[in-house]
Write a protein that holds these residues in place. Structure first.
Motif, PDB file in Angstrom:
ATOM      1  N   UNK A  10      26.816 -40.764  36.225  1.00 53.18           N
ATOM      2  CA  UNK A  10      26.603 -39.315  36.216  1.00 53.18           C
ATOM      3  C   UNK A  10      26.160 -38.871  34.839  1.00 53.18           C
ATOM      4  N   UNK A  11      25.373 -37.823  34.828  1.00 52.74           N
ATOM      5  CA  UNK A  11      25.036 -37.173  33.560  1.00 52.74           C
ATOM      6  C   UNK A  11      26.050 -36.065  33.289  1.00 52.74           C
ATOM      7  N   UNK A  12      26.063 -35.639  32.038  1.00 55.62           N
ATOM      8  CA  UNK A  12      27.025 -34.593  31.654  1.00 55.62           C
ATOM      9  C   UNK A  12      26.773 -33.293  32.395  1.00 55.62           C
ATOM     10  N   UNK A  13      25.514 -33.019  32.759  1.00 53.87           N
ATOM     11  CA  UNK A  13      25.180 -31.770  33.411  1.00 53.87           C
ATOM     12  C   UNK A  13      25.401 -31.809  34.926  1.00 53.87           C
ATOM     13  N   UNK A  14      25.647 -33.000  35.488  1.00 50.78           N
ATOM     14  CA  UNK A  14      25.792 -33.125  36.949  1.00 50.78           C
ATOM     15  C   UNK A  14      27.041 -32.436  37.428  1.00 50.78           C
ATOM     16  N   UNK A  15      26.832 -31.603  38.465  1.00 49.73           N
ATOM     17  CA  UNK A  15      27.961 -30.965  39.111  1.00 49.73           C
ATOM     18  C   UNK A  15      28.315 -31.737  40.391  1.00 49.73           C
ATOM     19  N   UNK A  16      27.300 -32.309  41.039  1.00 46.34           N
ATOM     20  CA  UNK A  16      27.476 -33.133  42.244  1.00 46.34           C
ATOM     21  C   UNK A  16      26.960 -34.538  41.965  1.00 46.34           C
ATOM     22  N   UNK A  17      27.582 -35.513  42.527  1.00 45.97           N
ATOM     23  CA  UNK A  17      27.132 -36.906  42.391  1.00 45.97           C
ATOM     24  C   UNK A  17      25.816 -37.061  43.130  1.00 45.97           C
ATOM     25  N   UNK A  18      24.744 -37.596  42.502  1.00 42.56           N
ATOM     26  CA  UNK A  18      23.459 -37.755  43.152  1.00 42.56           C
ATOM     27  C   UNK A  18      23.480 -38.778  44.268  1.00 42.56           C
ATOM     28  N   UNK A  19      24.517 -39.632  44.326  1.00 44.11           N
ATOM     29  CA  UNK A  19      24.583 -40.674  45.339  1.00 44.11           C
ATOM     30  C   UNK A  19      25.370 -40.211  46.561  1.00 44.11           C
ATOM     31  N   UNK A  20      26.616 -39.677  46.248  1.00 41.25           N
ATOM     32  CA  UNK A  20      27.466 -39.322  47.388  1.00 41.25           C
ATOM     33  C   UNK A  20      27.638 -37.835  47.551  1.00 41.25           C
ATOM     34  N   UNK A  21      27.174 -37.055  46.609  1.00 40.44           N
ATOM     35  CA  UNK A  21      27.280 -35.603  46.690  1.00 40.44           C
ATOM     36  C   UNK A  21      28.667 -35.033  46.349  1.00 40.44           C
ATOM     37  N   UNK A  22      29.541 -35.853  45.810  1.00 41.13           N
ATOM     38  CA  UNK A  22      30.898 -35.395  45.455  1.00 41.13           C
ATOM     39  C   UNK A  22      30.832 -34.478  44.220  1.00 41.13           C
ATOM     40  N   UNK A  23      31.632 -33.393  44.261  1.00 40.84           N
ATOM     41  CA  UNK A  23      31.671 -32.490  43.107  1.00 40.84           C
ATOM     42  C   UNK A  23      32.429 -33.156  41.943  1.00 40.84           C
ATOM     43  N   UNK A  24      31.846 -33.045  40.797  1.00 41.39           N
ATOM     44  CA  UNK A  24      32.478 -33.638  39.603  1.00 41.39           C
ATOM     45  C   UNK A  24      32.905 -32.550  38.608  1.00 41.39           C
ATOM     46  N   UNK A  25      32.875 -31.289  39.040  1.00 39.68           N
ATOM     47  CA  UNK A  25      33.201 -30.169  38.135  1.00 39.68           C
ATOM     48  C   UNK A  25      34.665 -30.237  37.654  1.00 39.68           C
ATOM     49  N   UNK A  26      35.557 -30.627  38.511  1.00 35.23           N
ATOM     50  CA  UNK A  26      36.982 -30.688  38.168  1.00 35.23           C
ATOM     51  C   UNK A  26      37.233 -31.724  37.086  1.00 35.23           C
ATOM     52  N   UNK A  27      36.510 -32.819  37.144  1.00 37.48           N
ATOM     53  CA  UNK A  27      36.666 -33.867  36.155  1.00 37.48           C
ATOM     54  C   UNK A  27      36.249 -33.373  34.785  1.00 37.48           C
ATOM     55  N   UNK A  28      35.152 -32.516  34.788  1.00 32.82           N
ATOM     56  CA  UNK A  28      34.686 -31.975  33.508  1.00 32.82           C
ATOM     57  C   UNK A  28      35.725 -31.030  32.920  1.00 32.82           C
ATOM     58  N   UNK A  29      36.285 -30.235  33.893  1.00 33.19           N
ATOM     59  CA  UNK A  29      37.354 -29.338  33.429  1.00 33.19           C
ATOM     60  C   UNK A  29      38.526 -30.114  32.889  1.00 33.19           C
ATOM     61  N   UNK A  30      38.828 -31.233  33.553  1.00 29.33           N
ATOM     62  CA  UNK A  30      39.941 -32.060  33.078  1.00 29.33           C
ATOM     63  C   UNK A  30      39.652 -32.579  31.682  1.00 29.33           C
ATOM     64  N   UNK A  31      38.407 -32.952  31.441  1.00 29.58           N
ATOM     65  CA  UNK A  31      38.045 -33.429  30.103  1.00 29.58           C
ATOM     66  C   UNK A  31      38.167 -32.342  29.066  1.00 29.58           C
ATOM     67  N   UNK A  32      37.766 -31.107  29.477  1.00 33.62           N
ATOM     68  CA  UNK A  32      37.896 -29.976  28.557  1.00 33.62           C
ATOM     69  C   UNK A  32      39.355 -29.687  28.232  1.00 33.62           C
ATOM     70  N   UNK A  33      40.184 -29.813  29.223  1.00 36.45           N
ATOM     71  CA  UNK A  33      41.633 -29.593  28.999  1.00 36.45           C
ATOM     72  C   UNK A  33      42.185 -30.620  28.021  1.00 36.45           C
ATOM     73  N   UNK A  34      41.694 -31.858  28.166  1.00 38.91           N
ATOM     74  CA  UNK A  34      42.157 -32.903  27.247  1.00 38.91           C
ATOM     75  C   UNK A  34      41.766 -32.588  25.815  1.00 38.91           C
ATOM     76  N   UNK A  35      40.539 -32.078  25.679  1.00 45.58           N
ATOM     77  CA  UNK A  35      40.076 -31.706  24.334  1.00 45.58           C
ATOM     78  C   UNK A  35      40.940 -30.591  23.767  1.00 45.58           C
ATOM     79  N   UNK A  36      41.236 -29.588  24.606  1.00 47.25           N
ATOM     80  CA  UNK A  36      42.071 -28.463  24.144  1.00 47.25           C
ATOM     81  C   UNK A  36      43.456 -28.932  23.731  1.00 47.25           C
ATOM     82  N   UNK A  37      44.028 -29.806  24.563  1.00 50.69           N
ATOM     83  CA  UNK A  37      45.362 -30.349  24.240  1.00 50.69           C
ATOM     84  C   UNK A  37      45.329 -31.117  22.926  1.00 50.69           C
ATOM     85  N   UNK A  38      44.269 -31.884  22.730  1.00 48.99           N
ATOM     86  CA  UNK A  38      44.149 -32.648  21.473  1.00 48.99           C
ATOM     87  C   UNK A  38      44.083 -31.730  20.273  1.00 48.99           C
TER      88      UNK A  38
END
Length: 215
Positions: A10-38
Motif C-alpha cells: 500500500x501507498x501512504x495515500x491509499x485509503x482502500x487496498x488496490x487488490x482487495x478493496x479493504x479500507x486501511x484508514x483505521x490503520x493510518x489513524x492507529x499509526x497517528x495515535x502511536x506518534x501522538x503517544x510517543x
C-alpha cells in the motif's frame, strides 16, 4: 506498509487496498495515535528531566544557604568568645593591679604615710618583740595611745593631745572618760586591745613607772 487483509503493498495515500478493496484508514489513524503517544511520552520525559534539574538547583541553593548561615553563626560565636575572653583578661589584669598594692598602704587609714605613725600596723597585725625593738619608753607610750587615737579619743595630757593634733589622720571625737567608759570596748578590735596591753608591758619593762607624760 501492507494491507492487513491481503498483505498487498500500500501507498501512504491509499485509503482502500488496490487488490482487495479493504479500507486501511483505521490503520493510518492507529499509526497517528502511536506518534501522538510517543510525543506525549517524550514530553513527560523532558518534563521529568526539567523538574529533576530544578530540584537539584534548589537543593544546591539550600545547601549553600545553610553553609553560609553556619559560617555566619560560627563567626558570631567566635566574636562572642573573643569578646568574653578579652573582658576576662581585662578583669584579671585589674585584679592583678589591685593585688600588687603594697600591704602597708591598705593597713593605713586614708593612705596616710607610715612616718605619721609610731607603729603603722598596730591595728592590722599582732605585734611582736621585733616590732618594738629599739623603741624608747616614750615611743611605746605614744604607740599605745596611737591605737586609741585612731578611733577619735581625746587626751587629758597636753603632751599627747598636741602630739596627735599634729597628725593629719587624727580627729578627736570623744573625751577621754567618755571613750573609756562607752566606746573603747566596741570600737577597739581584739587585736588592738591585745596590742595595747603588749605595748604597755613593753613600756613598763623599760620604765618601771611607765613613761611620765607632760614632764
Amino acid at each position: 506498509m501492507k494491507c492487513p487483509n491481503c498483505h498487498a503493498p500500500l501507498d501512504k495515500e491509499d485509503v482502500f487496498c488496490p487488490e482487495c478493496g479493504n479500507r486501511v484508514e483505521m490503520q493510518k489513524k492507529s499509526g497517528l495515535a502511536a506518534v501522538i503517544i510517543s510525543l506525549l511520552v517524550l514530553a513527560v520525559i523532558i518534563a521529568g528531566i526539567t523538574i529533576w534539574l530544578l530540584a537539584g538547583k534548589q537543593d544546591a541553593s539550600k545547601s549553600n544557604s545553610k553553609t553560609t548561615l553556619d559560617t555566619q553563626t560560627s563567626d558570631d560565636k567566635r566574636d562572642t568568645y573573643e569578646a568574653e575572653n578579652k573582658e576576662e583578661s581585662e578583669l584579671e589584669s585589674e585584679k592583678d593591679k589591685e593585688e600588687k598594692v603594697p600591704e602597708e598602704s591598705l593597713d593605713l587609714p586614708d593612705n596616710t604615710a607610715e612616718e605619721d605613725y609610731v607603729i603603722p600596723q598596730s591595728n592590722s597585725k599582732y605585734l611582736t618583740d621585733l616590732d618594738v625593738q629599739g623603741k624608747t619608753a616614750q615611743e611605746l607610750n605614744y604607740a599605745k595611745n596611737e591605737i586609741y587615737a585612731r578611733h577619735g579619743r581625746r587626751f587629758d595630757s597636753p603632751e599627747l593631745q598636741n602630739y596627735f593634733n599634729s597628725k593629719s589622720w587624727y580627729t578627736g571625737k570623744y573625751d577621754a572618760k567618755d571613750f573609756d567608759a562607752n566606746y573603747s570596748a566596741s570600737l577597739l578590735s581584739d587585736m588592738e586591745k591585745k596590742n595595747a596591753e603588749f605595748l604597755k608591758d613593753k613600756e613598763y619593762e623599760l620604765a618601771p613607772s611607765g613613761y611620765q607624760l607632760d614632764q
